[in-house]
Design a protein around this motif. Structure first.
Motif, short mmCIF file in Angstrom:
data_model
loop_
_atom_site.label_atom_id
_atom_site.label_comp_id
_atom_site.label_asym_id
_atom_site.label_seq_id
_atom_site.Cartn_x
_atom_site.Cartn_y
_atom_site.Cartn_z
N MET A 1 0.84 -1.18 0.00
CA MET A 1 0.00 0.00 0.00
C MET A 1 0.89 1.24 0.00
SD MET A 1 -2.83 0.94 2.81
CE MET A 1 -2.97 2.58 3.37
N ASP A 2 0.66 2.11 -0.92
CA ASP A 2 1.42 3.36 -1.01
C ASP A 2 0.86 4.40 -0.04
OD1 ASP A 2 2.96 2.20 -2.96
OD2 ASP A 2 1.96 3.20 -4.63
N LEU A 3 1.77 5.16 0.55
CA LEU A 3 1.40 6.18 1.53
C LEU A 3 2.00 7.52 1.13
CD1 LEU A 3 2.31 4.03 4.65
CD2 LEU A 3 -0.01 4.53 3.86
N SER A 4 1.26 8.58 1.37
CA SER A 4 1.77 9.93 1.12
C SER A 4 2.61 10.38 2.30
CB SER A 4 0.61 10.90 0.91
OG SER A 4 -0.05 11.13 2.15
N ILE A 5 3.35 11.45 2.12
CA ILE A 5 4.16 11.99 3.20
C ILE A 5 3.29 12.43 4.38
CG2 ILE A 5 4.30 14.37 2.36
CD1 ILE A 5 7.31 14.30 3.22
N GLY A 6 2.09 12.95 4.09
CA GLY A 6 1.17 13.36 5.15
C GLY A 6 0.69 12.17 5.96
N GLU A 7 0.38 11.06 5.27
CA GLU A 7 -0.07 9.86 5.97
C GLU A 7 1.06 9.29 6.84
OE1 GLU A 7 -3.28 7.98 2.82
OE2 GLU A 7 -1.14 7.86 2.34
N VAL A 8 2.27 9.30 6.31
CA VAL A 8 3.41 8.79 7.08
C VAL A 8 3.66 9.69 8.28
CG1 VAL A 8 5.89 8.32 7.00
CG2 VAL A 8 4.42 7.60 5.11
N LYS A 10 1.45 11.45 9.95
CA LYS A 10 0.42 11.16 10.96
C LYS A 10 0.68 9.84 11.67
CE LYS A 10 -3.24 13.73 8.69
NZ LYS A 10 -4.39 13.63 7.80
N ARG A 11 1.02 8.83 10.91
CA ARG A 11 1.19 7.49 11.50
C ARG A 11 2.49 7.35 12.28
NH1 ARG A 11 -0.46 3.04 7.16
NH2 ARG A 11 0.36 1.73 8.82
N SER A 12 3.53 8.07 11.86
CA SER A 12 4.82 7.92 12.53
C SER A 12 5.01 8.90 13.68
CB SER A 12 5.96 8.13 11.53
OG SER A 12 6.02 9.48 11.11
N GLY A 13 4.24 10.00 13.63
CA GLY A 13 4.42 11.04 14.64
C GLY A 13 5.55 12.00 14.31
N LEU A 14 6.19 11.80 13.17
CA LEU A 14 7.25 12.70 12.71
C LEU A 14 6.65 13.77 11.80
CD1 LEU A 14 9.98 10.05 11.84
CD2 LEU A 14 10.00 11.62 13.79
N SER A 15 7.19 14.95 11.89
CA SER A 15 6.69 16.02 11.02
C SER A 15 7.11 15.76 9.57
CB SER A 15 7.25 17.36 11.48
OG SER A 15 8.64 17.42 11.22
N VAL A 16 6.40 16.41 8.66
CA VAL A 16 6.76 16.32 7.24
C VAL A 16 8.20 16.82 7.06
CG1 VAL A 16 6.25 17.30 4.97
CG2 VAL A 16 4.38 16.47 6.42
N HIS A 17 8.54 17.87 7.76
CA HIS A 17 9.91 18.41 7.70
C HIS A 17 10.92 17.35 8.14
CE1 HIS A 17 13.20 21.27 7.97
NE2 HIS A 17 13.44 20.81 9.18
N ALA A 18 10.62 16.64 9.25
CA ALA A 18 11.53 15.61 9.75
C ALA A 18 11.68 14.48 8.73
CB ALA A 18 11.05 15.06 11.08
N LEU A 19 10.58 14.09 8.08
CA LEU A 19 10.64 13.03 7.07
C LEU A 19 11.52 13.44 5.90
CD1 LEU A 19 6.90 11.92 7.13
CD2 LEU A 19 8.87 10.64 8.02
N ARG A 20 11.38 14.68 5.46
CA ARG A 20 12.24 15.17 4.38
C ARG A 20 13.70 15.20 4.81
NH1 ARG A 20 7.99 19.79 3.29
NH2 ARG A 20 6.67 18.76 1.75
N PHE A 21 13.92 15.61 6.06
CA PHE A 21 15.28 15.65 6.61
C PHE A 21 15.88 14.24 6.64
CE2 PHE A 21 18.12 15.21 10.27
CZ PHE A 21 19.10 16.14 9.94
#
Length: 150
Positions: A1-8, A10-21
């Motif tokens: 199942m593919d997930l967007s950065i927003g979904e990840v 929410k589910r991971s508790g990491l900010s979008v900025h942190a995911l990009r980092f």
């Protein structure tokens, strides 16, 4: 199942900025795929890795060490001894932190007991001197002298 950065996020508790980092720093176990429009596409495995990665970070593993671990994983079989050594070194650091925290907890418990007894005696009218237990003396009686006992 593919997930967007927003979904990840929410589910991971990491900010979008942190995911990009994390992606920029090479901390994902697998490269993040992208749509033709450039949007990131994550998988369940990426979420599982993020959970492991977050534990490594919260236990004090440096970004450089996590990055090295990821590099070794991406290289595939043949470097397991290096991965083991990296994890073993971190395990030793975490065990030392836990030991130090136990020593800190011993001091705190001693102080809680000393002040609880003091408060109980004060409330019972047993004490005429309102001076609480000496903090420095508490510390030195509770744990061996060392850099983290004060």
């Amino acid at each position: 199942m593919d997930l967007s950065i927003g979904e990840v996020s929410k589910r991971s508790g990491l900010s979008v900025h942190a995911l990009r980092f994390y992606e920029k720093e090479g901390l994902f176990a697998n490269p993040i795929r992208r749509t033709p429009g450039g949007q990131r596409i994550y998988r369940e495995e990426d979420l599982q890795w993020l959970a492991s990665c977050a534990r490594l970070r919260s236990s004090g593993m440096s970004l450089a060490a996590i990055r090295r671990y990821v590099e070794l994983m991406r290289q595939g079989p043949g470097n397991e001894h290096e991965r083991l050594a990296l994890l073993h070194d971190h395990e030793k650091r975490v065990e030392a932190q836990i030991h130090e925290l136990h020593e800190c907890l011993d001091v705190i418990r001693y102080k809680v007991k000393a002040y609880a007894e003091y408060v109980a005696r004060t409330q019972a009218g047993e004490l005429r001197d309102p001076t609480p237990p000496d903090a420095e003396a508490d510390c030195h009686r509770a744990a061996p002298a060392g850099p983290s006992t004060g």
